[in-house]
Design a protein around this motif. Structure first.
Motif, PDB file in Angstrom:
ATOM      1  N   GLU A   1     122.504  54.370   8.569  1.00 23.39           N
ATOM      2  CA  GLU A   1     123.144  54.531   9.464  1.00 23.39           C
ATOM      3  C   GLU A   1     124.637  55.159   9.275  1.00 23.39           C
ATOM      4  N   CYS A   2     124.852  54.337   7.999  1.00 16.67           N
ATOM      5  CA  CYS A   2     125.843  55.069   7.473  1.00 16.67           C
ATOM      6  C   CYS A   2     125.864  55.816   6.915  1.00 16.67           C
ATOM      7  N   SER A   3     124.582  56.146   6.461  1.00 12.67           N
ATOM      8  CA  SER A   3     124.395  57.985   5.435  1.00 12.67           C
ATOM      9  C   SER A   3     124.340  59.510   6.252  1.00 12.67           C
TER      10      SER A   3
ATOM     11  N   ARG B   1     128.275  47.975  12.923  1.00 13.15           N
ATOM     12  CA  ARG B   1     126.908  47.385  13.550  1.00 13.15           C
ATOM     13  C   ARG B   1     126.620  49.089  11.771  1.00 13.15           C
ATOM     14  N   HIS B   2     127.367  49.617  11.590  1.00 13.15           N
ATOM     15  CA  HIS B   2     126.661  50.143  10.374  1.00 13.15           C
ATOM     16  C   HIS B   2     127.349  49.319   9.176  1.00 13.15           C
TER      17      HIS B   2
ATOM     18  N   ASN C   1     131.847  59.997   4.236  1.00  9.20           N
ATOM     19  CA  ASN C   1     131.074  58.793   4.999  1.00  9.20           C
ATOM     20  C   ASN C   1     130.573  58.760   3.688  1.00  9.20           C
TER      21      ASN C   1
ATOM     22  N   GLU D   1     125.348  58.354  10.387  1.00  2.03           N
ATOM     23  CA  GLU D   1     126.250  59.201  11.317  1.00  2.03           C
ATOM     24  C   GLU D   1     127.363  58.996  11.252  1.00  2.03           C
TER      25      GLU D   1
ATOM     26  N   ASP E   1     124.491  47.199   9.773  1.00  2.00           N
ATOM     27  CA  ASP E   1     123.109  47.921   9.339  1.00  2.00           C
ATOM     28  C   ASP E   1     123.076  48.295   7.307  1.00  2.00           C
ATOM     29  N   ALA E   2     123.577  48.815   6.734  1.00  2.00           N
ATOM     30  CA  ALA E   2     123.563  48.503   5.159  1.00  2.00           C
ATOM     31  C   ALA E   2     123.315  47.974   4.541  1.00  2.00           C
TER      32      ALA E   2
ATOM     33  N   THR F   1     130.806  57.549  10.825  1.00  2.00           N
ATOM     34  CA  THR F   1     131.135  55.780  10.892  1.00  2.00           C
ATOM     35  C   THR F   1     132.778  55.654  11.365  1.00  2.00           C
TER      36      THR F   1
ATOM     37  N   LYS G   1     130.914  49.907  16.222  1.00  2.00           N
ATOM     38  CA  LYS G   1     130.449  51.238  15.302  1.00  2.00           C
ATOM     39  C   LYS G   1     130.328  50.794  14.029  1.00  2.00           C
TER      40      LYS G   1
END
Length: 205
Positions: free
Chosen positions: A102-104, A59-60, A10, A106, A63-64, A108, A56
């Motif tokens: 978030e990708c860090s 969204r990631h 991830n 949760e 957000d990034a 993905t 999802k």
């Protein structure tokens, strides 16, 4: 499998001296991946499992980008004559990723590679361990001393060294921290199905 397994990386940390060249080569390979249905033999990346998965991923990435990441390639849903369905997402490479995104923190579960630049070994080990999870970690090195040092320092149940395909029926599979306890596979996996009996006998003389 489009990033849809529990051991898919991830977060990708790349040393500063090779970062730009690495990203250029990675983006070229990722951008060339052929997305399409499994019924087409030329497809290399298929659709995601369902609409929630695509939501999802989107969204990631969103957000990034809002926190300073940049999309090098991909970063969008795909819908065309070849990808004739709602659950396709373009293989994506992000740069300037960091631990606030978030990708860090949760999983993905999609074809997204967030790349983070690092300088020193100590820095990257600290960053790799800055997570409540610890199933699988991977790193590349030809320095034998570094290999043992880093493998020992990583807080992960499984470590792949110069190797991405690490699952085997003879190897113990499992994580640490919030990635769980115990192992499946190998002789160690059998222990969860056994009860140990302790027998203590005295007065033998």
């Amino acid at each position: 499998n489009g990033g849809q397994t529990c051991v898919c990386p991830n977060r990708v940390f790349v040393q500063a001296k090779v970062h730009d060249a690495f990203v250029d080569k990675l983006a070229a390979r990722v951008g060339a991946l052929r997305v399409g249905p499994a019924s087409d033999e030329g497809s290399q990346i298929g659709p995601m499992i369902n609409a929630r998965a695509v939501d999802k991923i989107e969204r990631h990435v969103r957000d990034a980008v809002s926190r300073g990441a940049r999309v090098v390639v991909g970063g969008k849903r795909l819908r065309d004559a070849r990808c004739d369905g709602p659950n396709y997402y373009a293989p994506t490479v992000l740069v300037n990723a960091d631990s606030t995104m978030e990708c860090s923190c949760e999983e993905t579960f999609g074809p997204v590679v967030p790349v983070t630049r690092f300088e020193s070994e100590a820095e990257v080990i600290a960053a790799a361990n800055e997570t409540p999870f610890g199933l699988a970690a991977y790193f590349y090195s030809t320095d034998v001393k570094r290999i043992w040092r880093v493998a020992d320092a990583l807080e992960s149940g499984i470590v792949g060294i110069n190797e991405g395909a690490l699952a085997a029926e003879a190897a113990p599979f499992g994580g640490v921290k919030e990635s769980g306890y115990g192992r499946e596979g190998s002789v160690h996996g059998l222990e969860d199905y056994m009860h140990i009996k302790y027998v203590c006998q005295g007065q033998l003389d």
